[in-house]
Motif scaffolding. Structure first.
Motif, PDB file in Angstrom:
ATOM      1  N   ASN A 150       0.846  -1.032  -0.186  1.00  0.00           N
ATOM      2  CA  ASN A 150       0.087   0.157  -0.195  1.00  0.00           C
ATOM      3  C   ASN A 150       0.982   1.407  -0.234  1.00  0.00           C
ATOM      4  O   ASN A 150       0.597   2.113  -0.844  1.00  0.00           O
ATOM      5  CB  ASN A 150      -0.621  -0.073   1.146  1.00  0.00           C
ATOM      6  CG  ASN A 150      -2.171  -0.806   1.079  1.00  0.00           C
ATOM      7  OD1 ASN A 150      -2.870  -1.549   0.030  1.00  0.00           O
ATOM      8  ND2 ASN A 150      -2.640  -1.636   2.375  1.00  0.00           N
ATOM      9  N   ASP A 155       1.647   3.229  -3.164  1.00  0.00           N
ATOM     10  CA  ASP A 155       1.117   5.242  -3.134  1.00  0.00           C
ATOM     11  C   ASP A 155       2.529   6.889  -3.834  1.00  0.00           C
ATOM     12  O   ASP A 155       1.776   6.674  -3.860  1.00  0.00           O
ATOM     13  CB  ASP A 155       1.255   5.331  -1.887  1.00  0.00           C
ATOM     14  CG  ASP A 155       0.536   7.671  -1.038  1.00  0.00           C
ATOM     15  OD1 ASP A 155      -0.405   7.686  -2.024  1.00  0.00           O
ATOM     16  OD2 ASP A 155       0.865   7.526  -0.196  1.00  0.00           O
ATOM     17  N   SER A 183      -3.808  10.484  -7.437  1.00  0.00           N
ATOM     18  CA  SER A 183      -3.542   8.824  -6.528  1.00  0.00           C
ATOM     19  C   SER A 183      -3.715   9.614  -4.677  1.00  0.00           C
ATOM     20  O   SER A 183      -4.151   8.874  -3.445  1.00  0.00           O
ATOM     21  CB  SER A 183      -2.494   7.770  -7.143  1.00  0.00           C
ATOM     22  OG  SER A 183      -1.378   8.910  -6.709  1.00  0.00           O
ATOM     23  N   TRP A 207      -6.499   7.269  -2.731  1.00  0.00           N
ATOM     24  CA  TRP A 207      -5.241   5.905  -1.850  1.00  0.00           C
ATOM     25  C   TRP A 207      -5.719   5.995  -1.146  1.00  0.00           C
ATOM     26  O   TRP A 207      -6.172   4.342  -0.445  1.00  0.00           O
ATOM     27  CB  TRP A 207      -4.096   5.307  -2.791  1.00  0.00           C
ATOM     28  CG  TRP A 207      -3.772   4.160  -2.570  1.00  0.00           C
ATOM     29  CD1 TRP A 207      -2.416   4.329  -1.637  1.00  0.00           C
ATOM     30  CD2 TRP A 207      -4.410   2.790  -2.849  1.00  0.00           C
ATOM     31  NE1 TRP A 207      -2.634   2.553  -1.955  1.00  0.00           N
ATOM     32  CE2 TRP A 207      -3.513   1.599  -2.473  1.00  0.00           C
ATOM     33  CE3 TRP A 207      -4.833   2.685  -3.686  1.00  0.00           C
ATOM     34  CZ2 TRP A 207      -3.895   0.778  -1.819  1.00  0.00           C
ATOM     35  CZ3 TRP A 207      -5.077   1.396  -4.038  1.00  0.00           C
ATOM     36  CH2 TRP A 207      -4.406   0.304  -3.422  1.00  0.00           C
ATOM     37  N   ALA A 235      -3.819   4.888   1.898  1.00  0.00           N
ATOM     38  CA  ALA A 235      -2.557   4.239   1.803  1.00  0.00           C
ATOM     39  C   ALA A 235      -2.706   3.925   3.317  1.00  0.00           C
ATOM     40  O   ALA A 235      -2.282   2.782   4.259  1.00  0.00           O
ATOM     41  CB  ALA A 235      -1.175   4.088   1.878  1.00  0.00           C
TER      42      ALA A 235
END
Length: 158
Positions: free
Chosen positions: A77, A81, A94, A98, A100
């Motif tokens: 993760n 990222d 992102s 995302w 993370a």
């Protein structure tokens, strides 16, 4: 770590993930972002700095005795990222999407609540990831072989 220390660490990591991924909300929407997205806007060092901060969650999880399969999923993760963050514009988007840190803290919380289920899911994920990596190596090897064969045949004049 005893149960009290684990709970204190869990609370701190939940707060860190919230600050890094969900602190701010875009008015009129449900879209949230945190300091990870803002730090990621700094060219050159932003995504690296975000990954270093994110790795604190990984380090704490390791100290709590979380299994390697879950730690690998957490590292994936963070790595995804950071790698996506390198790409202009897409990387910035992102960083906001995302999250993370939130994903990793959720993994940790899931492990603390349902260790067996979380370990099984993480092992499956790591296995699939390993299979994809192995397949990539095989495909690159086959491609390299075919290119070398083509070059050899071209040199031979056949």
């Amino acid at each position: 770590m005893n149960k009290i220390e684990i709970e204190q660490t869990k609370d701190k990591l939940n707060r860190l993930a919230w600050v890094m991924d969900n602190t701010f909300r875009i008015p009129g929407t449900q879209i949230r972002f945190g300091f990870d997205g803002l730090i990621g806007l700094i060219p050159g060092i932003g995504d690296a700095a975000g990954a270093v901060i994110s790795s604190h969650i990984l380090t704490q999880a390791a100290q709590m005795g979380v299994p390697k399969s879950i730690l690998l999923k957490m590292a994936f993760n963070i790595g995804l990222d950071a790698i996506l963050g390198i790409i202009p514009v897409l990387g910035d988007v992102s960083d906001f999407m995302w999250k993370a840190n939130h994903r990793n803290v959720q993994l940790l919380n899931d492990y603390l609540e349902q260790p067996e289920k979380t370990v099984i899911h993480s092992r499956f994920f790591v296995g699939i990831l390993g299979l994809i990596a192995f397949s990539g190596v095989v495909m690159i090897s086959i491609f390299g072989f075919l290119v070398m064969r083509w070059l050899w045949l071209s040199v031979q004049g056949n």
